[in-house]
Scaffold this motif. Structure first.
Motif, short mmCIF file in Angstrom:
data_model
loop_
_atom_site.label_atom_id
_atom_site.label_comp_id
_atom_site.label_asym_id
_atom_site.label_seq_id
_atom_site.Cartn_x
_atom_site.Cartn_y
_atom_site.Cartn_z
N ASP A 30 0.84 -1.19 0.00
CA ASP A 30 0.00 0.00 0.00
C ASP A 30 0.88 1.25 0.00
O ASP A 30 2.07 1.19 0.31
CB ASP A 30 -0.91 0.01 1.23
N GLY A 31 0.26 2.36 -0.32
CA GLY A 31 0.99 3.62 -0.33
C GLY A 31 1.57 3.92 -1.69
O GLY A 31 1.14 3.39 -2.72
N LYS A 67 -0.06 3.46 -6.77
CA LYS A 67 -0.64 3.99 -5.53
C LYS A 67 -1.64 2.98 -5.00
O LYS A 67 -2.64 2.68 -5.65
CB LYS A 67 -1.33 5.34 -5.79
N ASN A 68 -1.32 2.42 -3.84
CA ASN A 68 -2.15 1.38 -3.22
C ASN A 68 -2.42 0.23 -4.20
O ASN A 68 -3.53 -0.30 -4.28
CB ASN A 68 -3.47 1.98 -2.72
#
Length: 283
Positions: free
Chosen positions: A169-170, A188-189
């Motif tokens: 994630d992130g 992103k994620n």
């Protein structure tokens, strides 16, 4: 012309090529050939040639010369795929794709397609099409040498490789490094945000380009993790500089579900990881 890197097993394994998959990975700055024994799940062979060419005609002539004289050109393989790096691609949601409009989409992106052959890859998991074009002369050379080859763009191979794993994630970036080329994808994620290739130059230039990618996505680099695989040394200036700007910088391991000829262990685990990953995911 001799390869910069050549890995092959001792003894004669040519009789096993019928049970092997050949991948030809090609850009204006490199040519790589990788053989995977699909029966034994072993990466047996790798040849890597750095290329220096001034014109498209010279490039096609050089590829014809190297491949025509290469011992693999006379062998029969269970499968052959050609992974191509080109400057321009179009990513299109599957719901907007119509085969009759493929050439028009590419012309909007790349301009006149005279002398080029339009191509497409469907990325099922991302529900998108990737459109690209190859010089017709190069396409004909590759088809003449490997008539059963399946073609795929390097961006498609890279995206398939990433979507087949569990991305964190992130904010996450993956960088593949070749002798004269960088390819970057941003996630992103676990969702694709961007994919881009650029010529390999200096450490400062690479850092600027990756920071510019973050800026274009409204990401903060100190909140972004960066994974790097390919032809880069652990103590390279690029790694030292990137560690100053990114939250975490790690090196990609070679795929763990394969066996490898002993020659691969003379190189760091990350050194050929993009070539091997894309070989498995190109088509």
């Amino acid at each position: 012309m001799q390869p910069l890197y050549r890995i092959k097993p001792e003894g004669d394994r040519t009789n096993l090529f019928l049970k092997s998959a050949l991948t030809v990975d090609i850009s204006r700055s490199h040519l790589a050939l990788i053989v995977v024994d699909t029966d034994l799940n072993i990466v047996d062979y790798l040849d890597y040639y750095p290329l220096e060419v001034s014109t498209p005609e010279n490039f096609t002539a050089l590829i014809r010369e190297v491949l025509s004289e290469h011992p693999y050109a006379g062998e029969k393989f269970a499968s052959v795929q050609v992974i191509c790096h080109t400057d321009d691609t179009v990513l299109l949601p599957a719901r907007f794709f119509k085969p009759q409009h493929r050439r028009k989409w590419l012309e909007w992106q790349t301009g006149d397609l005279t002398g080029l052959v339009e191509m497409e890859d469907r990325l099922e998991q991302e529900a998108i099409y990737l459109l690209y074009a190859l010089p017709e002369s190069l396409y004909n050379v590759l088809q003449n040498i490997f008539p059963a080859a399946v073609f795929c763009h390097a961006h498609s191979a890279m995206l398939r490789a990433q979507t087949q794993r569990s991305l964190p994630d992130g904010y996450y970036m993956v960088l593949s490094v070749y002798a004269g080329l960088w390819t970057c994808s941003a996630w992103k994620n676990g969702n694709l945000e961007l994919i881009r290739s650029f010529d390999r130059t200096t450490a400062d230039d690479l850092c600027f380009r990756l920071l510019d990618v973050c800026k274009s996505l409204n990401w903060m680099s100190d909140h972004t993790s960066l994974e790097i695989g390919g032809m880069i040394n652990r103590n390279a200036a690029e790694l030292t500089l990137l560690k100053r700007f990114f939250a975490q910088v790690s090196l990609t391991e070679r795929p763990a579900d394969l066996l490898y000829d002993d020659g691969f262990f003379n190189h760091p685990a990350h050194f050929f990881s993009p070539l091997i990953q894309h070989t498995l995911c190109g088509s």
